[in-house]
Each structure stands twice: as C-alpha cells, then as structure tokens.
Design a protein around this motif. Sequence first.
Motif, PDB file in Angstrom:
ATOM      1  N   MET A 297      22.503 -39.752 -69.919  1.00  0.00           N
ATOM      2  CA  MET A 297      23.210 -38.707 -71.046  1.00  0.00           C
ATOM      3  C   MET A 297      24.831 -38.912 -71.050  1.00  0.00           C
ATOM      4  O   MET A 297      25.219 -39.903 -70.525  1.00  0.00           O
ATOM      5  CB  MET A 297      22.842 -37.554 -70.532  1.00  0.00           C
TER       6      MET A 297
ATOM      7  N   GLY B 141      17.215 -37.703 -65.099  1.00  0.00           N
ATOM      8  CA  GLY B 141      18.359 -38.432 -65.658  1.00  0.00           C
ATOM      9  C   GLY B 141      19.532 -37.544 -65.678  1.00  0.00           C
ATOM     10  O   GLY B 141      19.500 -36.525 -65.167  1.00  0.00           O
TER      11      GLY B 141
ATOM     12  N   TYR C 235      15.187 -29.423 -65.578  1.00  0.00           N
ATOM     13  CA  TYR C 235      16.474 -29.737 -64.803  1.00  0.00           C
ATOM     14  C   TYR C 235      16.138 -30.291 -63.386  1.00  0.00           C
ATOM     15  O   TYR C 235      15.137 -29.790 -62.894  1.00  0.00           O
ATOM     16  CB  TYR C 235      17.181 -28.276 -64.863  1.00  0.00           C
TER      17      TYR C 235
ATOM     18  N   GLY D 260      23.359 -35.747 -66.900  1.00  0.00           N
ATOM     19  CA  GLY D 260      23.508 -34.672 -67.840  1.00  0.00           C
ATOM     20  C   GLY D 260      24.717 -34.967 -68.904  1.00  0.00           C
ATOM     21  O   GLY D 260      25.344 -36.114 -68.790  1.00  0.00           O
ATOM     22  N   SER D 261      25.131 -34.110 -69.520  1.00  0.00           N
ATOM     23  CA  SER D 261      25.918 -34.205 -70.707  1.00  0.00           C
ATOM     24  C   SER D 261      27.169 -33.610 -70.630  1.00  0.00           C
ATOM     25  O   SER D 261      27.303 -32.367 -69.888  1.00  0.00           O
ATOM     26  CB  SER D 261      25.385 -34.138 -72.052  1.00  0.00           C
TER      27      SER D 261
ATOM     28  N   TRP E 228      10.428 -30.258 -70.643  1.00  0.00           N
ATOM     29  CA  TRP E 228      11.868 -30.651 -70.399  1.00  0.00           C
ATOM     30  C   TRP E 228      12.487 -29.542 -69.516  1.00  0.00           C
ATOM     31  O   TRP E 228      12.429 -28.474 -69.544  1.00  0.00           O
ATOM     32  CB  TRP E 228      12.702 -30.478 -71.996  1.00  0.00           C
TER      33      TRP E 228
ATOM     34  N   GLN F  44      18.089 -42.995 -73.510  1.00  0.00           N
ATOM     35  CA  GLN F  44      19.155 -41.790 -73.582  1.00  0.00           C
ATOM     36  C   GLN F  44      18.706 -40.483 -74.258  1.00  0.00           C
ATOM     37  O   GLN F  44      17.519 -40.292 -74.898  1.00  0.00           O
ATOM     38  CB  GLN F  44      20.413 -42.139 -74.483  1.00  0.00           C
TER      39      GLN F  44
ATOM     40  N   HIS G 140      16.969 -33.343 -66.358  1.00  0.00           N
ATOM     41  CA  HIS G 140      18.026 -33.970 -66.854  1.00  0.00           C
ATOM     42  C   HIS G 140      19.332 -33.114 -65.799  1.00  0.00           C
ATOM     43  O   HIS G 140      18.884 -32.230 -65.182  1.00  0.00           O
ATOM     44  CB  HIS G 140      18.763 -33.708 -68.144  1.00  0.00           C
ATOM     45  N   ASP G 141      20.584 -33.232 -66.017  1.00  0.00           N
ATOM     46  CA  ASP G 141      21.737 -32.656 -65.352  1.00  0.00           C
ATOM     47  C   ASP G 141      21.880 -33.069 -63.814  1.00  0.00           C
ATOM     48  O   ASP G 141      22.608 -32.502 -63.063  1.00  0.00           O
ATOM     49  CB  ASP G 141      21.546 -31.141 -65.430  1.00  0.00           C
TER      50      ASP G 141
ATOM     51  N   TYR H 126      18.710 -33.372 -78.136  1.00  0.00           N
ATOM     52  CA  TYR H 126      18.543 -32.084 -77.516  1.00  0.00           C
ATOM     53  C   TYR H 126      19.343 -31.064 -78.472  1.00  0.00           C
ATOM     54  O   TYR H 126      20.454 -31.569 -78.756  1.00  0.00           O
ATOM     55  CB  TYR H 126      19.260 -32.156 -75.989  1.00  0.00           C
TER      56      TYR H 126
END
Length: 483
Positions: free
Chosen positions: A141, A100, A320, A102-103, A318, A170, A353-354, A206
């Motif tokens: 995200m 997914g 990256y 990133g934020s 979890w 999400q 993520h990211d 998170y």
Amino acid sequence: MNYASSHGEGIAYRTLTAEQIHDIHSASCRILEEVGVIVHHDEAAELLKKWGAYIDADGRTHIPEAMVKRALHTAPSRITVYNRLGEPVIWLEKSNVHFGAGSDTLIYLDPFTGERRSWTSQDVAAAVRVVDALPQLDFVMSMGMLSDVDIRMINRVQYALMIKNSVKPQVVIAEDASTVADIQEMAAAAVGGKEKLKHRPHFVLYCEPTSPLQLPFESIDKLLFAAENKIPVNFACGAVEGASTPVTVAGTVAQANAEALCGLVVHQLKNPGAPFLYGYGGSPLDMRSMGAIYAVPEVMLLQGALCDLGRFYSLPTWGYAGCSSSKAFDEQAVVDGTMFTLMGALQGCNLMHDVFYIESGRTGSLNLLVLMDEVISRSRFLLNGVNTTPEYLAVEAVKRVGPGGNYLGDPHTAKHFREKWQPSLSDYSSFSSWEAAGSKKMEARIQEKLRTILEEHKPMPLDSEVEAKIDAVIRSAQERLGI
C-alpha cells in the motif's frame, strides 16, 4: 466461540454461532429497510429506485432485503489478484489469509534514529522496496502521505512509486474516480493493457461510506467506476465505536454490515458479477482521550464477526493485522501487532492490511513491519495444523529406534527435520553463543535486516517504455489540475 477446521483451510476460529449470524443479518436488513441511507450520488440513487428501493420525504433511501439477496447472489465468491508479472499470487476465498502494509500514515518513524518526521517520496519508495523484499507480505500500500508532492497528486504519485518499486499487487487509495482512472492507466501500462488488467487485476481499490449510513458522492463514484471496469473493490466503513457506530460490538457489526451490504447492492446493480471485497474496520473511541484506538480485544471480536459473516455470504473478506496504538516500536507494539496478526490468521480474514501501523494509524514503523513478517510466518505455520498420515505418525521409525534409543540418526529424522519452522529474526541459541555473536537484541537484528534490504534489494525494474507511460500519466494529471 469455538474452533473448527475444514479441508484445505487449516485451523479457523469462529466468533459467531449460526444463530448470531442470522440475528446480525436480520438486524442489518432492518436498518436498511427501516432506517435507510442518504445517497449523495444521482446515478446510484436512480439505480436503487429503479430496482425496488423507496425514497421517503426526508430523502432517505430504504433498501428491501430482496435487493440484498439479489446482490449476494450475483457477487463472486472468490477474487484472484495478480502481480506485475501476470502471476496469480492472492486467492481471496474461504479462509485463505494474505497480509500487506498500510496506507497514508502521517509520520515516518525512522527505523535507525527514532526520528519522527513527514514522509518524502524517497521514504515511500524505500518502504515499498522493503515490503517487496519481505516474503510473508503479499501486497503493498502507499505507506505514507507525501510531504513533497502537491496534495492533489499524492495518490497518483504514491501509485507510481508502488508499481515502480515492487512487483507485488497493491491496495490503493484514491480521492475520486478520475484518480482511479489514472491509476488504472498506470497499472495497464505495466501489465500489458486494460483488457488484460480487467481479467488479471493487479490492484484492489479501497473506499468507504460515511458512517452512520451515508453514501458520499466520491466514494460511490469510485465504487461505480470499479464495478464498470471490474476492478476489485471494497466498501468498508471505518467504524469508531461510540461515535460513528453504536458503542457495543454487536451494534457496530449490525450497522457496519448494513453499510457494506448497501455498497454491495449499488455495486452489483451497476455490473452484476463484478468483484467485491466485503469488510469494515473498527476502532473503539477511548472515552478518556476521545481518540480511536487499534488492536484492542473489541476490534478482534469485530473482525471475527466480519469473517464469519463473509463466509456466510460467500464473499471475500477485508481486515487488519500487525498494527498497534503504541506511540513507539516497543513492547506494546509487539503485543498488539502479534495478537492482531495471529487472530486475523485464525479468523481466516482473506486480505489484511495496516501491518506496520503504530499510533492508531498516524505513524508507520518499518521495524514493526519487519518483525511482523516473522509473526506472519509463525501464524501461517500454525494454520497448517498437524499432519496425521502414516508417514508423519512415524510408527515405523518408532519400531526402528525402540525403547531407550534416539532419533538423531534415523532416516525419518533426516527426511523431515527441514520441515520445522525456521525463524528469520528470533534467536534460539544458548546464552554463551548469543553473547559470542555480539549479544544482539531483537531491535538490533531488525535494523540489521532492514539495512541489508535497503542496501541490497533491487525490485524487478519496469521497462523504460512502461516507465515513460507511467510518467506521462502523472504529467497529464498535473496539467489537468493546473499544477
């Protein structure tokens, strides 16, 4: 290091030996027992003390290994996350991989002009729609920090934009427990109520400790709220090797693992069996620039160790993927993002993520996001491994064709040729065909695909009644905060 495979999980790359896993676990337990942690949350401190932790004269809480074992025993080994329609789409267990965005990047890199600027609500909504359209991205995200919203409302407004512009699950960021409660209200409105949300979670929370070895009030408050409400949560330190964690990979893993296990203990004491996602991140400190850097080999070793430990603990992991320290969408960004994505897939990291980060998370690139969608597709194809059943060994086809023949007209070819991996962006035509089609390089093809998504993709809308409930949560929060 070695390769191993198991039925149903595809290829998996192992970073640690069984002996190394034991050594790291032992070192982490020693850190919790001998060094201890500072707990800035009264309820958590009392829970820890009640169940066997010791608080010394300096205010450090020392956690015995028995408490870690108890938490590992009660934590679930799998988490299922659902989309807005109530369909299970993410299975966090074993070596299953999901990707997914990133934020909270600070800078939006315009994919068409190259302009660097602050994110607006319109930019975030568009970026979320792109994630919704890309088939290899499993969750969304918040993408960017909103410059057109009061800072106290950013996380709430980001969530409203996510749930309005994508049906995908999400991963959310929240500054405090009250923000998580508002996010929960919005998610519940969209999926049919809090009870349904509890049993079919639509988002993962998170939060982080403060390294080294501190449990801040806000993070623990969110962790306890998540445990009570069975919201999937991770408690992952953002390690900066050489600054907030030891400079060596093994030292960072030992401390980061201790912090993750400490969060797990608090979480399971609050509500045994609540879903917990295990992990941590790593960004070595570049001693030349004093900046944290992404996607270097040490980070991939750190993530590999994380995945091996997660499987040892039977906890979902979890991590990256698809990110870079490059300052532009350039060759370095492609190399960094591709290598991190492939390694994360091979390591069997459950939730990565990211994807789309450049400049070590300060800037977001939609061009990189679109390219990594194809890289993820390639990586997933590799994870399928090789089918060696009789049908795929094709001995009968070899008999039919015989020496000197060809397989173009054989029924085996007609049956299976569509199973070959197909690109969404890459061009494998001849030079003359490529030239006749306009000589479009990869970046031009990416921009073309982005324009099509932004112009044509319409995520499934929410009912007007649900939108009204979400907007009401935002207005209520604004009133409470005096905005």
